[in-house]
Design a protein around this motif. Structure first.
Motif, PDB file in Angstrom:
ATOM      1  N   ALA A  95       0.843  -1.195   0.000  1.00  0.00           N
ATOM      2  CA  ALA A  95       0.000   0.000   0.000  1.00  0.00           C
ATOM      3  C   ALA A  95       0.879   1.246   0.000  1.00  0.00           C
ATOM      4  CB  ALA A  95      -0.911   0.008   1.225  1.00  0.00           C
ATOM      5  N   TYR A  96       0.543   2.187  -0.878  1.00  0.00           N
ATOM      6  CA  TYR A  96       1.250   3.465  -0.971  1.00  0.00           C
ATOM      7  C   TYR A  96       0.265   4.586  -0.651  1.00  0.00           C
ATOM      8  CZ  TYR A  96       4.849   1.111  -3.890  1.00  0.00           C
ATOM      9  OH  TYR A  96       5.831   0.287  -4.384  1.00  0.00           O
ATOM     10  N   PRO A  97       0.579   5.459   0.311  1.00  0.00           N
ATOM     11  CA  PRO A  97      -0.326   6.579   0.570  1.00  0.00           C
ATOM     12  C   PRO A  97      -0.370   7.529  -0.626  1.00  0.00           C
ATOM     13  CG  PRO A  97       1.724   6.849   1.798  1.00  0.00           C
ATOM     14  CD  PRO A  97       1.770   5.476   1.184  1.00  0.00           C
ATOM     15  N   MET A  98      -1.577   7.963  -0.993  1.00  0.00           N
ATOM     16  CA  MET A  98      -1.732   8.957  -2.059  1.00  0.00           C
ATOM     17  C   MET A  98      -1.720  10.327  -1.384  1.00  0.00           C
ATOM     18  SD  MET A  98      -4.564   6.993  -4.425  1.00  0.00           S
ATOM     19  CE  MET A  98      -4.422   8.188  -5.780  1.00  0.00           C
ATOM     20  N   LEU A  99      -0.598  11.011  -1.495  1.00  0.00           N
ATOM     21  CA  LEU A  99      -0.328  12.158  -0.633  1.00  0.00           C
ATOM     22  C   LEU A  99      -1.125  13.406  -0.980  1.00  0.00           C
ATOM     23  CD1 LEU A  99       3.511  11.722  -0.149  1.00  0.00           C
ATOM     24  CD2 LEU A  99       1.635  10.905   1.268  1.00  0.00           C
ATOM     25  N   THR A 100      -1.848  13.406  -2.072  1.00  0.00           N
ATOM     26  CA  THR A 100      -2.668  14.579  -2.382  1.00  0.00           C
ATOM     27  C   THR A 100      -4.127  14.179  -2.609  1.00  0.00           C
ATOM     28  OG1 THR A 100      -1.997  14.439  -4.707  1.00  0.00           O
ATOM     29  CG2 THR A 100      -0.785  15.978  -3.312  1.00  0.00           C
ATOM     30  N   ARG A 101      -4.576  13.107  -1.931  1.00  0.00           N
ATOM     31  CA  ARG A 101      -5.986  12.724  -1.933  1.00  0.00           C
ATOM     32  C   ARG A 101      -6.302  12.146  -0.559  1.00  0.00           C
ATOM     33  NH1 ARG A 101      -9.205   8.790  -6.259  1.00  0.00           N
ATOM     34  NH2 ARG A 101     -11.305   9.371  -5.553  1.00  0.00           N
ATOM     35  N   THR A 102      -7.243  12.734   0.145  1.00  0.00           N
ATOM     36  CA  THR A 102      -7.453  12.428   1.542  1.00  0.00           C
ATOM     37  C   THR A 102      -7.776  10.956   1.779  1.00  0.00           C
ATOM     38  OG1 THR A 102      -8.241  14.674   1.958  1.00  0.00           O
ATOM     39  CG2 THR A 102      -8.780  13.019   3.607  1.00  0.00           C
ATOM     40  N   ASN A 103      -6.877  10.279   2.498  1.00  0.00           N
ATOM     41  CA  ASN A 103      -7.040   8.900   2.963  1.00  0.00           C
ATOM     42  C   ASN A 103      -7.348   7.909   1.845  1.00  0.00           C
ATOM     43  OD1 ASN A 103      -6.692   7.202   5.120  1.00  0.00           O
ATOM     44  ND2 ASN A 103      -8.821   7.290   5.795  1.00  0.00           N
ATOM     45  N   TRP A 104      -6.822   8.164   0.656  1.00  0.00           N
ATOM     46  CA  TRP A 104      -6.885   7.179  -0.425  1.00  0.00           C
ATOM     47  C   TRP A 104      -5.491   6.588  -0.597  1.00  0.00           C
ATOM     48  CZ3 TRP A 104     -10.461   5.520  -4.374  1.00  0.00           C
ATOM     49  CH2 TRP A 104     -11.789   5.826  -4.058  1.00  0.00           C
ATOM     50  N   TRP A 105      -5.475   5.329  -1.031  1.00  0.00           N
ATOM     51  CA  TRP A 105      -4.226   4.587  -1.108  1.00  0.00           C
ATOM     52  C   TRP A 105      -4.112   3.906  -2.457  1.00  0.00           C
ATOM     53  CZ3 TRP A 105      -0.832   3.945   3.241  1.00  0.00           C
ATOM     54  CH2 TRP A 105      -1.247   4.669   4.374  1.00  0.00           C
ATOM     55  N   SER A 106      -2.879   3.841  -2.955  1.00  0.00           N
ATOM     56  CA  SER A 106      -2.572   3.109  -4.177  1.00  0.00           C
ATOM     57  C   SER A 106      -2.050   1.735  -3.775  1.00  0.00           C
ATOM     58  CB  SER A 106      -1.519   3.863  -4.985  1.00  0.00           C
ATOM     59  OG  SER A 106      -1.056   3.086  -6.064  1.00  0.00           O
ATOM     60  N   LEU A 107      -2.642   0.677  -4.342  1.00  0.00           N
ATOM     61  CA  LEU A 107      -2.191  -0.693  -4.072  1.00  0.00           C
ATOM     62  C   LEU A 107      -1.427  -1.192  -5.288  1.00  0.00           C
ATOM     63  CD1 LEU A 107      -5.335  -2.213  -2.312  1.00  0.00           C
ATOM     64  CD2 LEU A 107      -3.397  -0.987  -1.322  1.00  0.00           C
ATOM     65  N   ARG A 108      -0.216  -1.691  -5.055  1.00  0.00           N
ATOM     66  CA  ARG A 108       0.664  -2.034  -6.169  1.00  0.00           C
ATOM     67  C   ARG A 108       1.345  -3.383  -5.956  1.00  0.00           C
ATOM     68  NH1 ARG A 108       3.767   3.829  -6.996  1.00  0.00           N
ATOM     69  NH2 ARG A 108       1.950   5.120  -6.440  1.00  0.00           N
ATOM     70  N   LEU A 109       1.552  -4.057  -7.059  1.00  0.00           N
ATOM     71  CA  LEU A 109       2.326  -5.299  -7.084  1.00  0.00           C
ATOM     72  C   LEU A 109       3.709  -4.979  -7.621  1.00  0.00           C
ATOM     73  CD1 LEU A 109      -0.376  -7.704  -8.495  1.00  0.00           C
ATOM     74  CD2 LEU A 109       0.935  -8.158  -6.403  1.00  0.00           C
ATOM     75  N   GLU A 110       4.707  -5.034  -6.750  1.00  0.00           N
ATOM     76  CA  GLU A 110       6.089  -4.686  -7.117  1.00  0.00           C
ATOM     77  C   GLU A 110       6.119  -3.378  -7.901  1.00  0.00           C
ATOM     78  OE1 GLU A 110       8.429  -5.574  -5.372  1.00  0.00           O
ATOM     79  OE2 GLU A 110       9.227  -7.438  -6.201  1.00  0.00           O
ATOM     80  N   GLY A 111       5.361  -2.396  -7.403  1.00  0.00           N
ATOM     81  CA  GLY A 111       5.370  -1.062  -7.981  1.00  0.00           C
ATOM     82  C   GLY A 111       4.351  -0.828  -9.070  1.00  0.00           C
ATOM     83  N   LEU A 112       3.721  -1.862  -9.595  1.00  0.00           N
ATOM     84  CA  LEU A 112       2.718  -1.724 -10.648  1.00  0.00           C
ATOM     85  C   LEU A 112       1.346  -1.529 -10.007  1.00  0.00           C
ATOM     86  CD1 LEU A 112       1.827  -1.885 -13.636  1.00  0.00           C
ATOM     87  CD2 LEU A 112       1.681  -4.381 -13.339  1.00  0.00           C
ATOM     88  N   GLU A 113       0.729  -0.384 -10.249  1.00  0.00           N
ATOM     89  CA  GLU A 113      -0.549  -0.092  -9.603  1.00  0.00           C
ATOM     90  C   GLU A 113      -1.656  -0.991 -10.136  1.00  0.00           C
ATOM     91  OE1 GLU A 113      -2.254   3.978  -8.204  1.00  0.00           O
ATOM     92  OE2 GLU A 113      -3.090   3.646 -10.212  1.00  0.00           O
ATOM     93  N   VAL A 114      -2.402  -1.587  -9.193  1.00  0.00           N
ATOM     94  CA  VAL A 114      -3.543  -2.421  -9.561  1.00  0.00           C
ATOM     95  C   VAL A 114      -4.840  -1.890  -8.966  1.00  0.00           C
ATOM     96  CG1 VAL A 114      -2.150  -4.505  -9.842  1.00  0.00           C
ATOM     97  CG2 VAL A 114      -3.171  -4.008  -7.611  1.00  0.00           C
ATOM     98  N   ALA A 115      -4.762  -0.940  -8.030  1.00  0.00           N
ATOM     99  CA  ALA A 115      -5.985  -0.432  -7.407  1.00  0.00           C
ATOM    100  C   ALA A 115      -5.730   0.904  -6.732  1.00  0.00           C
ATOM    101  CB  ALA A 115      -6.520  -1.429  -6.380  1.00  0.00           C
ATOM    102  N   GLN A 116      -6.801   1.690  -6.616  1.00  0.00           N
ATOM    103  CA  GLN A 116      -6.841   2.877  -5.765  1.00  0.00           C
ATOM    104  C   GLN A 116      -8.044   2.706  -4.846  1.00  0.00           C
ATOM    105  OE1 GLN A 116      -6.791   6.578  -7.956  1.00  0.00           O
ATOM    106  NE2 GLN A 116      -4.825   6.129  -8.932  1.00  0.00           N
ATOM    107  N   VAL A 117      -7.781   2.801  -3.532  1.00  0.00           N
ATOM    108  CA  VAL A 117      -8.812   2.436  -2.559  1.00  0.00           C
ATOM    109  C   VAL A 117      -8.875   3.471  -1.442  1.00  0.00           C
ATOM    110  CG1 VAL A 117      -9.588   0.657  -0.941  1.00  0.00           C
ATOM    111  CG2 VAL A 117      -8.443  -0.012  -3.062  1.00  0.00           C
ATOM    112  N   GLY A 118     -10.109   3.847  -1.084  1.00  0.00           N
ATOM    113  CA  GLY A 118     -10.357   4.749   0.023  1.00  0.00           C
ATOM    114  C   GLY A 118     -10.941   4.006   1.211  1.00  0.00           C
ATOM    115  N   PRO A 119     -11.543   4.722   2.170  1.00  0.00           N
ATOM    116  CA  PRO A 119     -12.054   4.082   3.380  1.00  0.00           C
ATOM    117  C   PRO A 119     -13.189   3.086   3.141  1.00  0.00           C
ATOM    118  CG  PRO A 119     -11.747   6.438   3.718  1.00  0.00           C
ATOM    119  CD  PRO A 119     -11.566   6.192   2.257  1.00  0.00           C
TER     120      PRO A 119
END
Length: 396
Positions: free
Chosen positions: A145-169
């Motif tokens: 999980a990578y914090p998305m630093l300019t979107r409130t409490n949304w996170w980027s989920l990645r497989l070895e750096g390749l984004e597969v999802a963006q997820v919020g609360p």
């Protein structure tokens, strides 16, 4: 005006005229510095002044992002020569540009990053429950999980750096890659073989989480299999992911750099994509740093590059300019100090480095040349074992 770079002699000095994008203009300054470091005081058999070079910024508007960035770079240069900046307008005027670097980047209103502090501070110490559930349902070390630093409490989920999802609360979406000119790249083609509809919505309902986790696991298996059928290429997002989960030994002159915060069982990659400003801009988007690490209370801004179709010469050299600009912003960003305080970091002491895989024998000479450019900008050049940059399953 176009993106042509014109190398010339101006008033007896080595010079370059560069137009269009901020990227091209910054790269023009780095190339000019490199040429003068290695070309001494002669340009095509014409003697030029050894102690000064000139960059002509082909641009009508003053006080742009490009101008601000170039001022910072010129002021940070510690070489046997200086860079003089001038603005060349479409009317043929040659106007002076201030020789001082930007000293007011702490003005968050002027440089349009006021809201970033709240985004950063709202992250908390761990991702929301929906992100944690997905991480638990996909028990792979490379799934982070990578914090998305300019979107409130949304996170980027990645497989070895390749984004597969963006997820919020409470909700999010799964998707991989994009189509370009009607064609899908290999990552997206593999994803579509698992999820033919392309995008998959996820909510906090149990069935939705189960379906999303199954899709991610199936894609991970299929993508790893696809990678084994082709030569292992270096990928920047792969190297970044491995740096940010502590796998890669990153040794600076002060010792081995550490993660901002040990992630423990959370599988969170802190320190990724920190937003910065390089100058005045109308855009809300930041310029994002690859990786932020630490040596005690000192933050280190890392710009990561890997070998690709562009080779290593100019591509690696241009990373030096980015590292300088990231460092300068972080040192001045008093408005964001509370976020650095959370990690026990002194943002005013920030250091900078360019991180690249170890050179092959045929490119080693470029490493020596890059080292010299790094030195005159007080940027460290760090090499890491090449295998950490290769896409695919990491082998011992």
């Amino acid at each position: 005006m176009n993106n042509t770079v014109i190398r010339c002699v101006y008033d007896g000095k080595r010079a370059v005229a560069v137009g269009t994008t901020t990227k091209n203009q910054i790269e023009g300054l780095l190339d000019l510095v490199d040429l003068h470091l290695h070309g001494a005081d002669v340009l095509d058999d014409t003697a030029v002044a050894p102690d000064e070079v000139v960059l002509l910024l082909v641009q009508d508007d003053p006080d742009t992002e490009a101008e601000g960035a170039l001022r910072t770079l010129a002021a940070q240069l510690k070489a046997p020569f200086s860079v003089v900046l001038k603005r060349l307008t479409s009317r043929g005027e040659v106007l002076p540009i201030s020789g001082g670097g930007l000293d007011d980047l702490g003005d968050h209103e002027k440089y349009r990053y006021t809201e970033w502090r709240q985004y950063l501070l709202n992250l908390g110490e761990q991702p929301p429950a929906l992100v944690a559930r997905l991480l638990a349902a996909v028990p792979r070390e490379e799934f982070r999980a990578y914090p998305m630093l300019t979107r409130t409490n949304w996170w980027s989920l990645r497989l070895e750096g390749l984004e597969v999802a963006q997820v919020g609360p409470r909700q999010g979406r799964l998707d991989v890659g994009r189509d370009y000119e009607g064609r899908s790249g290999p990552e997206r083609t593999t994803w579509l073989s698992i999820v033919p509809e392309g995008m998959l919505q996820v909510t906090d309902e149990d069935a939705s989480v189960t379906r999303a986790a199954a899709a991610i696991n199936a894609f991970a298996d299929a993508w790893n299999e696809a990678l084994t059928d082709q030569p292992a290429k270096q990928k920047e997002h792969t190297l970044e992911a491995r740096v940010l989960r502590g796998l890669v030994p990153v040794h600076a002159s002060t010792g081995r750099l550490e993660l901002l915060q040990p992630s423990g069982d959370l599988r969170v990659n802190w320190g990724s994509q920190f937003p910065t400003r390089w100058g005045r801009t109308a855009s809300n988007a930041g310029r994002y740093l690859d990786a932020l690490m630490r040596d005690g209370s000192t933050p280190w801004a890392l710009e990561l590059k890997t070998e690709g179709s562009a080779g290593v010469a100019g591509y690696y050299r241009h990373a030096v300019g980015q590292a300088v600009l990231y460092r300068h912003f972080i040192r001045q960003a008093v408005h964001l100090a509370p976020w650095f305080d959370r990690f026990g970091l002194d943002h005013t002491a920030c250091r900078a480095a360019v991180v690249v895989p170890e050179y092959r024998a045929e490119t080693a000479a470029w490493g020596e040349r890059l080292q010299r450019v790094c030195e005159v900008f007080d940027v460290e050049l760090i090499t890491v074992p090449e295998r950490y940059a290769r896409a695919g399953v990491l082998t011992a």
